[in-house]
Design an enzyme around this catalytic site. Structure first.
Site, PDB file in Angstrom:
ATOM      1  N   ASP A  42       0.831  -1.203   0.000  1.00  0.00           N
ATOM      2  CA  ASP A  42       0.000   0.000   0.000  1.00  0.00           C
ATOM      3  C   ASP A  42       0.867   1.255   0.000  1.00  0.00           C
ATOM      4  O   ASP A  42       2.062   1.198   0.274  1.00  0.00           O
ATOM      5  CB  ASP A  42      -0.901   0.020   1.240  1.00  0.00           C
ATOM      6  CG  ASP A  42      -2.096  -0.904   1.094  1.00  0.00           C
ATOM      7  OD1 ASP A  42      -2.318  -1.416  -0.020  1.00  0.00           O
ATOM      8  OD2 ASP A  42      -2.797  -1.113   2.099  1.00  0.00           O
ATOM      9  N   LYS A  64      -4.280   3.001  -2.459  1.00  0.00           N
ATOM     10  CA  LYS A  64      -5.149   3.263  -1.309  1.00  0.00           C
ATOM     11  C   LYS A  64      -4.894   4.619  -0.690  1.00  0.00           C
ATOM     12  O   LYS A  64      -4.766   4.742   0.507  1.00  0.00           O
ATOM     13  CB  LYS A  64      -4.994   2.212  -0.210  1.00  0.00           C
ATOM     14  CG  LYS A  64      -5.750   0.932  -0.463  1.00  0.00           C
ATOM     15  CD  LYS A  64      -7.195   1.122  -0.114  1.00  0.00           C
ATOM     16  CE  LYS A  64      -7.966  -0.151  -0.325  1.00  0.00           C
ATOM     17  NZ  LYS A  64      -7.471  -1.219   0.468  1.00  0.00           N
ATOM     18  N   MET A 177      -7.740   9.071   9.892  1.00  0.00           N
ATOM     19  CA  MET A 177      -8.420   9.554   8.679  1.00  0.00           C
ATOM     20  C   MET A 177      -9.393  10.694   8.996  1.00  0.00           C
ATOM     21  O   MET A 177     -10.465  10.782   8.390  1.00  0.00           O
ATOM     22  CB  MET A 177      -9.180   8.397   7.996  1.00  0.00           C
ATOM     23  CG  MET A 177      -8.277   7.287   7.534  1.00  0.00           C
ATOM     24  SD  MET A 177      -9.180   5.801   7.075  1.00  0.00           S
ATOM     25  CE  MET A 177      -9.445   5.051   8.665  1.00  0.00           C
TER      26      MET A 177
HETATM   27  C1  LIG Z   1      -6.340   3.473   6.177  1.00  0.00           C
HETATM   28  S1  LIG Z   1      -5.692   4.033   7.708  1.00  0.00           S
HETATM   29  C2  LIG Z   1      -4.490   2.788   7.990  1.00  0.00           C
HETATM   30  C3  LIG Z   1      -4.032   2.714   9.419  1.00  0.00           C
HETATM   31  C4  LIG Z   1      -2.963   1.663   9.646  1.00  0.00           C
HETATM   32  N1  LIG Z   1      -3.459   0.330   9.401  1.00  0.00           N
HETATM   33  C5  LIG Z   1      -2.374   1.746  11.053  1.00  0.00           C
HETATM   34  O1  LIG Z   1      -2.510   0.796  11.838  1.00  0.00           O
HETATM   35  O2  LIG Z   1      -1.761   2.781  11.360  1.00  0.00           O
HETATM   36  C6  LIG Z   1      -4.729   5.408   7.184  1.00  0.00           C
HETATM   37  C7  LIG Z   1      -4.706   6.515   8.240  1.00  0.00           C
HETATM   38  O3  LIG Z   1      -3.787   6.171   9.269  1.00  0.00           O
HETATM   39  C8  LIG Z   1      -3.192   7.344   9.774  1.00  0.00           C
HETATM   40  N2  LIG Z   1      -1.742   7.261   9.552  1.00  0.00           N
HETATM   41  C9  LIG Z   1      -1.060   6.259   8.978  1.00  0.00           C
HETATM   42  N3  LIG Z   1       0.264   6.499   9.012  1.00  0.00           N
HETATM   43  C10 LIG Z   1       0.412   7.697   9.624  1.00  0.00           C
HETATM   44  C11 LIG Z   1       1.533   8.505   9.968  1.00  0.00           C
HETATM   45  N4  LIG Z   1       2.778   8.110   9.691  1.00  0.00           N
HETATM   46  N5  LIG Z   1       1.311   9.670  10.607  1.00  0.00           N
HETATM   47  C12 LIG Z   1       0.071  10.064  10.911  1.00  0.00           C
HETATM   48  N6  LIG Z   1      -1.030   9.360  10.615  1.00  0.00           N
HETATM   49  C13 LIG Z   1      -0.862   8.189   9.976  1.00  0.00           C
HETATM   50  C14 LIG Z   1      -3.815   8.521   9.016  1.00  0.00           C
HETATM   51  O4  LIG Z   1      -4.937   8.959   9.750  1.00  0.00           O
HETATM   52  C15 LIG Z   1      -4.225   7.858   7.720  1.00  0.00           C
HETATM   53  O5  LIG Z   1      -5.252   8.587   7.083  1.00  0.00           O
END
Ligand SMILES: C[S@@+](CC[C@H](N)C(=O)[O-])C[C@H]1O[C@@H](n2cnc3c(N)ncnc32)[C@H](O)[C@@H]1O
Length: 254
Positions: A42, A64, A177
């Site tokens: 992803d 994604k 998100m």
């Molecule tokens: C589809 S979700 C996936 C979450 C992922 N499975 C996890 O456990 O972190 C994607 C969201 O995770 C958050 N996110 C993921 N990586 C991030 C990062 N490095 N810094 C801040 N937010 C992050 C944001 O809110 C983003 O829109």
């Protein structure tokens, strides 16, 4: 090295890649990525992690981004089944943890229904990574006795959540998100009883050199987000723990 984790032909490993810093990958994940015949990844998988894959491994970008789903979820599910049926060892690599807002469960349900063997390797979820690198604990005896992870993803222009529960004091609430819905989130938290002065933060690009932490209040956060032009990927964190950032910050440039 132990051999028990050597990928087997026709098996899918659903793996969490962590929030961005490639060093947050687990040892088990690194070993499996380095051995797999195919890696389906992803967009939030940190730079450098795909460099671990074999030079001859098949690399498939599944995309994604919030509004730009490169491959529809059903196509990804089908792709994993097809690759495994070709007899390949397959790594399905997702940002953070695959079972936290990662649709990992849906992918495994398809594999199970198709009789494809699979295993799961957890990853550091964004909330844990952002809290560590923004230097505020998610729980703290003086601030928060619990932490809740929720999705702030808009459906039909609204965020349908249990606002009375989320607006209770003495906890930390992390919205994944939620950047596009920051106005609605802050308004609902205030309407359901939290003071407008309640500390609230946004962490963007958590654990990466480009990480930004913006600490405000429920009353001021939407405007601060608009002024700073912060875009995803970012978390909104509500609760007094975020005030510890200014004292404990060890990672971001001062
Ligand atoms: C589809 S979700 C996936 C979450 C992922 N499975 C996890 O456990 O972190 C994607 C969201 O995770 C958050 N996110 C993921 N990586 C991030 C990062 N490095 N810094 C801040 N937010 C992050 C944001 O809110 C983003 O829109």
């Amino acid at each position: 090295m132990e051999t028990q984790y050597t990928p087997r032909a026709g098996t899918v490993w659903l793996i969490g890649a962590g929030p961005g810093d490639p060093e947050l990958l687990t040892v088990k994940a690194a070993r499996l990525i380095a051995q797999a015949d195919a890696v389906v990844f992803d967009h939030l998988v940190g730079n450098g992690i795909m460099d671990l894959a074999r030079a001859d491994a098949r690399r498939i970008y599944a995309g994604k981004e919030a509004s730009n789903h490169t491959l529809p979820q059903e196509s990804i599910n089908r792709l994993l089944v097809d690759l495994a049926r070709e007899g390949l060892s397959v790594v399905r690599l997702k940002g953070g943890d695959p079972f936290i807002f990662g649709r990992g469960g849906e992918e495994l349900e398809t594999l199970a229904a198709s009789g494809i063997p699979f295993e799961v390797v957890p990853g550091v979820t964004a909330a844990a990574g952002c809290a560590a690198y923004s230097a505020f604990p998610l729980t703290h005896r003086d601030h928060a006795q619990s932490v809740t992870f929720v999705t702030g993803h808009l459906k039909d222009g609204t965020v349908n959540l249990d606002w009375p529960a989320l607006a209770r004091p003495g906890q930390t609430v992390v919205f994944y998100m939620g950047i596009g819905a920051a106005d609605e989130i802050c308004r609902q938290m205030i309407e359901h009883g939290l003071p407008a002065q309640t500390p609230a933060a946004v962490v963007r690009n958590g654990t990466l050199p480009t990480q930004q932490t913006l600490v405000a209040t429920l009353g001021t956060l939407p405007q601060r987000i608009a002024e700073s032009g912060i875009t995803p990927p970012a978390l909104i964190v509500v609760g007094s723990v975020v005030n510890l950032h200014s004292r404990l910050n060890w990672f971001e440039q001062k």
